[in-house]
Write a protein that holds these residues in place. Structure first.
Motif, PDB file in Angstrom:
ATOM      1  N   THR A  54      34.550  15.568   9.871  1.00 57.55           N
ATOM      2  CA  THR A  54      34.743  16.875  10.867  1.00 57.55           C
ATOM      3  C   THR A  54      36.437  17.391  10.858  1.00 57.55           C
ATOM      4  O   THR A  54      36.416  18.788  10.659  1.00 57.55           O
ATOM      5  N   THR A  98      31.829  12.078  11.866  1.00 61.13           N
ATOM      6  CA  THR A  98      33.296  12.145  12.392  1.00 61.13           C
ATOM      7  C   THR A  98      34.309  12.091  11.460  1.00 61.13           C
ATOM      8  O   THR A  98      35.095  12.940  11.541  1.00 61.13           O
ATOM      9  N   THR A 122      39.472  14.706  15.684  1.00 62.69           N
ATOM     10  CA  THR A 122      38.893  16.187  15.514  1.00 62.69           C
ATOM     11  C   THR A 122      39.644  17.105  16.575  1.00 62.69           C
ATOM     12  O   THR A 122      39.886  18.243  16.482  1.00 62.69           O
ATOM     13  N   SER A 130      31.470  15.891  17.652  1.00 72.48           N
ATOM     14  CA  SER A 130      31.604  14.339  16.923  1.00 72.48           C
ATOM     15  C   SER A 130      31.649  13.561  18.151  1.00 72.48           C
ATOM     16  O   SER A 130      32.007  13.852  19.269  1.00 72.48           O
ATOM     17  N   CYS A 187      34.819  21.844  22.405  1.00 67.92           N
ATOM     18  CA  CYS A 187      34.730  20.398  21.798  1.00 67.92           C
ATOM     19  C   CYS A 187      33.899  19.789  22.951  1.00 67.92           C
ATOM     20  O   CYS A 187      34.299  19.759  23.981  1.00 67.92           O
ATOM     21  N   GLU A 223      31.911  21.737  18.210  1.00 65.86           N
ATOM     22  CA  GLU A 223      32.414  20.692  17.571  1.00 65.86           C
ATOM     23  C   GLU A 223      31.837  19.189  18.443  1.00 65.86           C
ATOM     24  O   GLU A 223      32.258  19.244  19.666  1.00 65.86           O
ATOM     25  N   LEU A 271      29.172  22.209  14.257  1.00 65.29           N
ATOM     26  CA  LEU A 271      29.527  21.172  13.342  1.00 65.29           C
ATOM     27  C   LEU A 271      28.687  19.750  13.956  1.00 65.29           C
ATOM     28  O   LEU A 271      29.056  19.274  14.940  1.00 65.29           O
ATOM     29  N   CYS A 272      27.780  19.347  13.034  1.00 59.62           N
ATOM     30  CA  CYS A 272      27.001  18.322  13.264  1.00 59.62           C
ATOM     31  C   CYS A 272      27.198  17.296  12.249  1.00 59.62           C
ATOM     32  O   CYS A 272      26.156  16.944  11.177  1.00 59.62           O
ATOM     33  N   LYS A 273      28.284  16.897  11.801  1.00 54.64           N
ATOM     34  CA  LYS A 273      28.804  16.327  10.736  1.00 54.64           C
ATOM     35  C   LYS A 273      29.404  14.704  10.931  1.00 54.64           C
ATOM     36  O   LYS A 273      29.801  14.753  12.313  1.00 54.64           O
TER      37      LYS A 273
END
Length: 156
Positions: A68, A65, A95, A89, A110, A87, A61-63
């Motif tokens: 997310t 925050t 998250t 963020s 994470c 993940e 996931l490169c979205k």
């Protein structure tokens, strides 16, 4: 056969960086971005968020925050058994709880990259690992499975 990874947010700064990195590492990379105007430099471009996460070994996931936690809740139920949800963020207060509630069939990782999209290469950069469910297992998986070849620090 190459490992498969889907990068959600592949058209953004960090998505572009990680897409290049994993492509160079020999992964089959599927890129997805909600903004269809963004250029995605992945092996495969996916227009479907759910369709893009059904088969890969890894989902990164490169979205932003803010988006997310909802994406984690949405995709974690659909990912294949044994897949890794990674993940990245920068702000973890929402998250981490979302990752804690993911189904046991998937593995969570994470991390917090200590760099931004302006760098040229990931190799040798610092990445902080934040344990979610099983610190020893996640750190071992993080170092081995993501092959980031970076310096890692663990926060518990």
């Amino acid at each position: 056969m190459a490992d498969k990874i889907t990068i959600i947010g592949a058209g953004g700064g960090m998505g572009i960086l990680f897409t290049k990195y994993f492509t160079d590492m020999g992964f089959e990379v599927t890129g997805h971005d909600i903004d269809e105007q963004k250029k995605i430099r992945a092996s495969v471009k996916s227009d479907s968020l759910i369709g893009s996460i059904l088969q890969p070994d890894y989902v990164l996931l490169c979205k932003p925050t803010k988006a997310t936690p909802e994406i984690i809740r949405l995709i974690s139920k659909e990912m294949k058994r044994g897949a890794f949800l990674i993940e990245i963020s920068s702000e973890k207060s929402k998250t981490v709880p979302a990752l804690s509630k993911t189904p046991s069939k998937i593995n969570t990782i994470c991390i917090h990259p200590m760099f931004g999209p302006g760098i040229k290469k990931i190799k040798g950069r610092n990445i902080i690992s934040i344990p979610i469910k099983d610190a020893k297992k996640e750190l071992a998986i993080d170092r081995k499975s993501t092959r980031l070849n970076s310096s890692h620090s663990e926060i518990s």
